[in-house]
Design a protein around this motif. Structure first.
Motif, PDB file in Angstrom:
ATOM      1  N   UNK A 158       0.908  -1.295  -0.017  1.00 50.67           N
ATOM      2  CA  UNK A 158      -0.022   0.148  -0.106  1.00 50.67           C
ATOM      3  C   UNK A 158       0.914   1.278   0.054  1.00 50.67           C
ATOM      4  N   UNK A 159       0.420   2.191  -0.726  1.00 53.24           N
ATOM      5  CA  UNK A 159       1.333   3.449  -0.926  1.00 53.24           C
ATOM      6  C   UNK A 159       0.962   4.244   0.579  1.00 53.24           C
ATOM      7  N   UNK A 160       1.753   5.140   0.936  1.00 52.48           N
ATOM      8  CA  UNK A 160       1.500   6.318   1.915  1.00 52.48           C
ATOM      9  C   UNK A 160       0.155   6.815   1.732  1.00 52.48           C
ATOM     10  N   UNK A 161      -0.565   7.296   0.512  1.00 51.37           N
ATOM     11  CA  UNK A 161      -1.587   7.785   0.187  1.00 51.37           C
ATOM     12  C   UNK A 161      -2.659   6.790   0.578  1.00 51.37           C
ATOM     13  N   UNK A 162      -2.640   5.495   0.192  1.00 51.42           N
ATOM     14  CA  UNK A 162      -3.691   4.188   0.404  1.00 51.42           C
ATOM     15  C   UNK A 162      -3.585   4.186   2.102  1.00 51.42           C
ATOM     16  N   UNK A 163      -2.601   4.363   2.817  1.00 50.65           N
ATOM     17  CA  UNK A 163      -2.600   4.013   4.299  1.00 50.65           C
ATOM     18  C   UNK A 163      -3.347   5.265   4.856  1.00 50.65           C
ATOM     19  N   UNK A 164      -3.164   6.326   4.436  1.00 52.04           N
ATOM     20  CA  UNK A 164      -4.017   7.466   5.124  1.00 52.04           C
ATOM     21  C   UNK A 164      -5.480   7.462   4.664  1.00 52.04           C
ATOM     22  N   UNK A 166      -7.139   4.424   4.097  1.00 57.21           N
ATOM     23  CA  UNK A 166      -7.569   3.507   4.803  1.00 57.21           C
ATOM     24  C   UNK A 166      -7.903   3.850   6.347  1.00 57.21           C
ATOM     25  N   UNK A 167      -6.980   4.564   6.742  1.00 57.58           N
ATOM     26  CA  UNK A 167      -7.217   5.084   8.198  1.00 57.58           C
ATOM     27  C   UNK A 167      -8.533   5.949   8.224  1.00 57.58           C
ATOM     28  N   UNK A 168      -8.389   7.035   7.391  1.00 52.24           N
ATOM     29  CA  UNK A 168      -9.665   7.813   7.496  1.00 52.24           C
ATOM     30  C   UNK A 168     -10.929   7.239   7.325  1.00 52.24           C
ATOM     31  N   UNK A 169     -10.894   6.152   6.481  1.00 51.65           N
ATOM     32  CA  UNK A 169     -12.481   5.536   6.398  1.00 51.65           C
ATOM     33  C   UNK A 169     -12.593   4.285   7.416  1.00 51.65           C
TER      34      UNK A 169
END
Length: 191
Positions: A158-164, A166-169
């Motif tokens: 997962x990219x850093x943007x994907x991690x962000x 996934x956390x936000x959702x």
């Protein structure tokens, strides 16, 4: 981290209620700075642990998807595990490398950067996790045995943007992973 002097805290009594390989439960009476006569508290004692953020050369991270029986759910997490034996600095680092290989099939070819530690739920447990960033991770074959209490069902990049996202959702809701992500973000490792 701000703590009051240790001499202001005292253990006035302790009774073991449950003793298992991975945790112990105690009823304790603890003298505190504001209550020197003591307060009764149920405390879960656990081994120290490590949590590792495996970062690939391209900047993406590896997550593992794990069955978690206690919450009856699958979770996306950074690899983590308990430290067996004395938690010396060398043993903590060895455990980080072991968990990376066992759970994600990763070998750290770059730096293993310590990012401090945190307490998962200080209201009832002394569980403490050391946080690491493993850079330039190379993926090989996972060595973990999913026959015991753990079952890893997926390993994903997962990219850093994907991690962000996934956390936000709310897709990532594991405390270890959230704490390590916060340290990565605060340290500028996600840019």
């Amino acid at each position: 981290m701000s703590r009051l002097p240790a001499e202001e805290w005292s253990l006035l009594g302790s009774e073991c209620l449950l003793d298992r390989p991975h945790l112990q439960v105690f009823e304790e009476k603890v003298g505190t700075p504001s209550r020197p006569a003591g307060v009764s508290w149920t405390v879960v004692r656990r081994k120290r642990a490590v949590v590792v953020a495996p970062q690939l050369v391209n900047g993406n991270f590896i997550l593992v998807r794990q069955e978690r029986a206690a919450i009856r759910s699958l979770t996306w997490e950074f690899p983590a595990g308990q430290i067996d034996g004395e938690p010396t600095p060398d043993h903590i680092r060895e455990t980080a490398h072991r968990e990376l290989l066992e759970e994600a099939g990763g070998i750290c070819k770059g730096l293993l950067i310590p990012l401090g530690h945190f307490f998962s739920s200080a209201g009832f447990t002394d569980e403490q996790a050391s946080l690491f960033l493993a850079q330039d991770v190379e993926l090989t074959q996972r060595t973990g045995d999913s026959q015991g209490g753990e079952m890893i069902v997926d390993v994903a990049e997962r990219s850093p943007a994907d991690l962000s996202a996934m956390i936000a959702s709310g897709e990532i809701f594991d405390a270890n992973t959230l704490a390590l992500y916060a340290r990565l973000h605060a340290g500028g490792y996600l840019a």
